[in-house]
Write an enzyme that holds these catalytic residues in place. Structure first.
Site, short mmCIF file in Angstrom:
data_model
loop_
_atom_site.label_atom_id
_atom_site.label_comp_id
_atom_site.label_asym_id
_atom_site.label_seq_id
_atom_site.Cartn_x
_atom_site.Cartn_y
_atom_site.Cartn_z
N ARG A 101 0.82 -1.22 0.00
CA ARG A 101 0.00 0.00 0.00
C ARG A 101 0.85 1.26 0.00
O ARG A 101 0.45 2.28 -0.57
CB ARG A 101 -0.94 0.00 1.20
CG ARG A 101 -2.09 -0.97 0.98
CD ARG A 101 -3.06 -0.96 2.10
NE ARG A 101 -4.27 -1.67 1.71
CZ ARG A 101 -5.14 -2.19 2.55
NH1 ARG A 101 -4.94 -2.10 3.84
NH2 ARG A 101 -6.21 -2.82 2.09
N LYS B 279 -19.44 -16.42 1.73
CA LYS B 279 -20.89 -16.27 1.88
C LYS B 279 -21.57 -15.51 0.75
O LYS B 279 -21.06 -14.51 0.26
CB LYS B 279 -21.14 -15.49 3.18
CG LYS B 279 -20.74 -16.23 4.43
CD LYS B 279 -21.37 -15.51 5.57
CE LYS B 279 -20.78 -15.75 6.91
NZ LYS B 279 -20.89 -14.49 7.69
N GLY C 178 -13.01 -3.71 0.43
CA GLY C 178 -14.39 -3.27 0.60
C GLY C 178 -14.80 -2.24 -0.44
O GLY C 178 -15.91 -2.27 -0.96
#
Ligand code: ADP
Ligand code: MG
Length: 398
Positions: free
Chosen positions: A36, A197, A373
């Site tokens: 990063r 999921k 995200g």
């Protein structure tokens, strides 16, 4: 991309507040992965070359508004200094008179790193007073923290209300590559979605299903889709409350003429453990005491072939429990297929990126998103607050 970038503005001699994503993994004060930090270098170097006075700000971990010594950005200043080959000053607070004084000492091209913005409770609350205190340090705001752009925080969104706000180069690349792939994909356009999921990724699947030609489902979430088709999955992870949504998605794919592919075989084990004995079974022969922990070899071949014959592929989510060697074959097979695509390949999601890096294939991808995200929310078609806050380039098309 319709947002202004650092190329559209004059920064010579100006104080430029750059929100970066230096939320790196630490072991004590040792940085275990500096990806990063490296990702922010082009923007920092460009701003230095243009004579800006650079003020860098980032969060690190979750100090929740407290000063947590282990979450100080100080070790990052040292690493950044090595990577840039120039000295990087450090301010022990991200606002206030101390920070202001240090900013006042900056010469053109100098770099100052501020302490963790989340040491202030106002950061995550997007407190306007904190945003104003950040803004007081600078003349211009640059957001290069794509990985934090899905959050409306004081240093990602609030500050943009006080200063001219533009995108950094990493932000620009993320938005243009992801945006272009969704808006004008070369076809066939395939999305491959896996991970644990369905509930984490319904929005992504729904949004992508409308855009792609082919949708491949793998990982734990495939079980819920297989359950929707009436298969018995034994002890596999199945989200009973999402079976109906999965059924609707299967139906929608049929109605709109999309190819939605589900596993035809699975790697089955009787325990969720690295050393659990495993076998390969078809989707209609899972025993009551077994769980599916990877896609099977037949499915791997099918998915690999589908990927390799596509012109644009977006991949999010591993095909199995790739952290365990016995259940990594499916993920590795599709990773290798990604590397063979004659076209654009995009990977988003922390675990998927880890898998492609583990396979040593990262360099062969067109784009690896730095935002877990944030990239998911982008793929869901959501507006990212940190992006919405940036100035638009009038008249320019997306
Ligand atoms: P990403 O970070 O790329 O978005 P996710 O976080 O959604 O991916 O999912 C990754 C996790 O899913 C991994 O930890 C992996 O072990 C788990 N997983 C994949 N397949 C299965 C499965 N069949 N059963 C249980 N967990 C699975
Ligand atoms: Mg993950």
């Amino acid at each position: 991309m319709d947002k202004k970038t650092i190329r559209d503005i004059d920064v010579q001699g100006k104080r430029v507040f750059v929100r970066v994503d230096f939320n790196v993994p630490l072991n004590g004060s040792t940085i275990t992965d500096d990806t990063r930090i490296r990702a922010a270098l082009p923007t920092i170097q460009e701003l230095r070359a243009k004579g800006a006075r650079i003020i860098l700000a980032s969060h690190l971990g979750r100090p929740k508004g407290q000063i947590v010594a282990q979450l100080s950005l100080k070790p990052i200043a040292a690493r950044l200094q090595q990577l840039l080959g120039t000295s990087v000053a450090f301010s022990a607070d991200s606002i206030g008179s101390g920070a202001e004084q240090q900013v006042g000492q900056l010469q053109d091209g100098d770099v100052l790193l501020l302490e963790n913005v989340r040491f202030h409770s106002g950061e995550e609350k997007n407190d306007p007073d904190l945003a104003a205190a950040f803004a007081k340090l600078a003349d211009v705001y640059v957001n290069d923290a794509f990985g934090a752009a899905h959050r409306a925080h004081a240093s990602t969104e609030g500050i943009a209300r006080f200063l001219p706000a533009v995108a950094g180069m990493l932000m620009e690349r993320e938005l243009s590559v992801l945006g272009e792939a969704l808006a004008h994909p070369a076809r066939p356009f395939t999305a491959m979605i896996g991970g644990a999921k369905v509930s984490d990724k319904i929005g992504v699947i729904e949004h992508l299903l409308a855009k792609v030609d082919r949708l491949l489902i793998g990982g734990g979430m495939a079980n819920t889709f297989l359950a929707a088709k009436g298969y018995e999955l034994g002890k596999s992870l199945v989200e009973a409350d999402r079976v109906e949504v999965a059924r609707e998605l299967i139906q929608k794919a049929q109605e709109t003429g999309k190819e939605l592919l589900l596993p035809v075989d699975l790697v089955l084990a009787t325990a969720f453990a690295a050393d659990a004995p495993s076998r390969i079974g078809a989707v209609d022969e899972v025993h009551a005491d077994e769980m599916a922990l990877d896609i099977g070899p037949e499915t791997s071949r099918l998915y690999a072939k589908t990927v390799m014959t596509s012109k644009t592929v977006i991949w999010n989510g591993p095909m199995g429990v790739f952290e365990m060697e016995h259940f990594a074959a499916g993920t590795n097979a599709v990773a290798h297929a990604m590397a063979e695509v004659q076209g654009m390949t995009i990977i988003g999601g922390g675990d998927s990126v880890a898998a492609i890096e583990k396979a040593g294939l990262a360099e062969r991808m067109t784009h690896i998103s730095t935002g877990g995200g944030a990239s998911l929310e982008f793929l869901e078609g959501k507006v990212l607050p940190g992006v919405a806050a940036l100035q638009s380039r009038k008249g320019a098309s997306q």
